[in-house]
Every structure is written in C-alpha cells, then in structure tokens.
Scaffold this motif. Structure first.
Motif, mmCIF file in Angstrom:
data_model
loop_
_atom_site.group_PDB
_atom_site.id
_atom_site.type_symbol
_atom_site.label_atom_id
_atom_site.label_comp_id
_atom_site.label_asym_id
_atom_site.label_seq_id
_atom_site.Cartn_x
_atom_site.Cartn_y
_atom_site.Cartn_z
ATOM 1 N N GLY A 22 0.785 -1.228 0.000
ATOM 2 C CA GLY A 22 0.000 0.000 0.000
ATOM 3 C C GLY A 22 0.813 1.272 0.000
ATOM 4 N N PHE B 45 -3.688 -5.664 -1.416
ATOM 5 C CA PHE B 45 -3.838 -4.849 -0.206
ATOM 6 C C PHE B 45 -5.092 -5.249 0.560
ATOM 7 C CE2 PHE B 45 -5.593 -1.127 1.960
ATOM 8 C CZ PHE B 45 -4.526 -0.764 2.767
ATOM 9 N N LEU C 98 -4.044 6.814 1.239
ATOM 10 C CA LEU C 98 -3.203 5.656 0.965
ATOM 11 C C LEU C 98 -2.450 5.891 -0.350
ATOM 12 C CD1 LEU C 98 -2.519 2.690 1.863
ATOM 13 C CD2 LEU C 98 -4.293 1.967 0.246
ATOM 14 N N LEU D 243 -1.161 3.877 -2.435
ATOM 15 C CA LEU D 243 -1.634 2.977 -3.488
ATOM 16 C C LEU D 243 -2.890 3.516 -4.141
ATOM 17 C CD1 LEU D 243 -1.696 0.336 -5.075
ATOM 18 C CD2 LEU D 243 -2.823 -0.744 -3.120
#
Length: 308
Positions: free
Chosen positions: A15, A46, A213, A215
């Motif tokens: 992540g 994730f 996050l 990601l």
C-alpha cells in the motif's frame, strides 16, 4: 500474532512502498494493459492482506491447523460459519473475539465495495442526465456513428454504459481532417468496447475508500492515464500516428463531462510524445513475470495465513 504482523507488513509494503516504484517504472507506458493488471493486482493484494491481518490480530492463533478443516478454519471461513450456525439454533453467542474477527475484516471488504456501488449509481445518474441533454441539443451524424454538438471548441468524447454514445462538437468537425477525425473516433470506440469506465469506477471507489493511501492515489492517477494509452494503441491499429497525434493536439484543451472519457485532458502531452516516439514493447520475459506476479501477489497472503 506473528502471522498478523507479517500480513500487516505485507499490506504496508503493497500500500505504501511499491506504488511509487511502479508509477516510475519505465515499462508501464510501453505496455499499458499489463500495467493496469499490475495496479489491479496491488489493490486486490492490499485488501486480501488487510483482511487477513485484521482477522489474525483479532482472533490470535487459537484455531488448530489440522488437515483441510484446519486450513479452512485459519483462513477465516469455517469458524465464522460454525459460530453463526450454533448461535442460530440456540447455542452460546459467539465470543467477542470471534465477532470482531468477522466484522473487522468484513469492513475492509465492504468499504470499497460500498463506495463502488455509490460511485456507479452516481455515474449512471449523471450519464442519464447528459444523454437527455444530448437528445435535446445534439444531432445525429450517422456517417460517424456519433452525436454532434454545436460548440466551437474541438471536443470528442464518449459516454459509456448501456446507452453508449460518442459525441463530437462542430468545432472538432471544422478543425480535424477526415483521417484525424476517424482516428480520434476510433480512440473513443476503443473506450466503449473495452468498458474502460469500469476501471475508472473501481479506482475511484478504492481511492475514496482508502483516502491518503499512496496505493489509492497512484493507482487512480496511473489507471486514468493508462486506459487512454490503451485506447491510443487500439486507434493506431487502423490509423497513422500522425493523424491521431494531430487530432489529440486539437482536442487536448477540450473539457468533457466527468462521467465521460475523452481523447484530450490530463496526460495528453505524455500520450502525444508516446504516440510520436514509439518505444519497443517489453521483453516477453517481462510480460510473463509481471503478469505472474500480479496474479500471485493476492494469493501470497493466503499462503502465509493458511500455512503458518
């Protein structure tokens, strides 16, 4: 608890650490479809790693690992079914740890799914409103299988979904040659045929479910750009590079509805350079390695959890 720590570390790695590296990788623009697969694999990884990490942190290492039943139990499947069944027939209520082990991972799964449903509903409603507007102010152009809007700014875009529509403004008809127009229209039809709006919906929902996050941020930015590159490649199968590049330049500044996919917009300069300066495709070994890693990455947390 060791399993929970390992899984949590894996989720943090996927992540936070991997996304900046993948976004700067040189091969992604040379193989945009493969890069989209890689981003999808990271997002799935994730979620899987997060679910299993929370499950093991809440439940600890209490369940026996004996045979197939133990394998299913430690993966969080059998114990929840048994506890719910016992409770439904009048048995003792599940322990708080068991309830937490069921609810907490479910939140990680249903949070992006709930966001996905909401984003899809909003996008469908916005598309219906825009289609109603096109019915009133647009005129059909059967020779292009498109709808023409009387607007001076060159714009070409598509509205995906069940009532799909390709839209071109009068300014685009005036500015583009016949070959350029058909090249950019093929770009839009590639979006429609590839159902690229579903990728937009998923990365948008994921970014809303996990704000902040890395990601989520990188996956959304890169996926939006990569699906445009995929559509560029589809158009280049039938039309010369110069025609598509010229059309992209003309419509680059045009603004399209949020629920539409357009040939211009953000990333147009990067795509224009890519179209005019083609690079060789990644080596076959790179393709196979990235594809295998994208498929295997979500399975690795299961392997860690089930075989620890």
């Amino acid at each position: 608890m060791i399993t929970a720590v390992v899984l949590a570390g894996y989720a943090v790695l996927v992540g936070a650490a991997v996304p900046p590296l993948l976004s700067r990788a040189s091969w992604t623009h040379r193989a945009p479809a493969l890069a989209v697969l890689a981003w999808q694999g990271l997002m799935a990884t994730f979620v899987v790693a997060g679910v299993l990490a929370v499950y093991h942190a809440a439940l600890g290492e209490r369940h026996a690992h004996e045979g197939l039943a133990g394998l299913i139990t430690v993966c969080g499947l059998l114990v929840d079914v048994v506890d719910v069944a016992d409770f439904s027939v009048g048995g003792a209520a599940p322990a708080p740890a068991d309830a937490l082990a069921l609810v907490a991972p479910a939140l990680i799964v249903f949070l992006p799914l709930g966001r996905l449903v909401r984003c899809a509903w909003r996008a469908d409603r916005a598309r219906r409103r825009h289609l109603d507007m096109l019915t009133l102010v647009g005129r059909p152009a059967p020779e292009y299988d498109a709808t023409v809007l009387d607007h001076d700014v060159p714009v070409v875009y598509c509205l995906p979904g069940r009532r799909r529509r390709v839209v071109v403004t009068q300014g685009a008809l005036d500015a583009l040659s016949e070959e350029q127009l058909r090249a950019v229209l093929e770009h839009e039809r590639a979006h429609v045929r590839g159902r690229h709006h579903l990728l937009h919906l998923w990365v948008d929902a994921f970014s809303r479910a996990f704000p902040g996050l890395p990601l989520a941020r990188h996956a959304k930015e890169q996926t939006v750009l990569l699906v445009e590159m995929i559509a560029d490649d589809r158009a280049l199968r039938l039309h010369p590079r110069e025609a598509l590049a010229a059309a992209m330049y003309e419509v680059a500044a045009g603004r399209v509805p949020r629920v539409a996919l357009g040939a211009g917009g953000a990333g147009a300069l990067i795509r224009l350079r890519r179209v005019l300066s083609p690079q060789p495709r990644p080596h076959r070994a790179t393709w196979l390695g990235v594809a295998a890693a994208s498929v295997a990455a979500p399975l690795l947390p299961l392997l860690v959890a089930c075989l620890h």
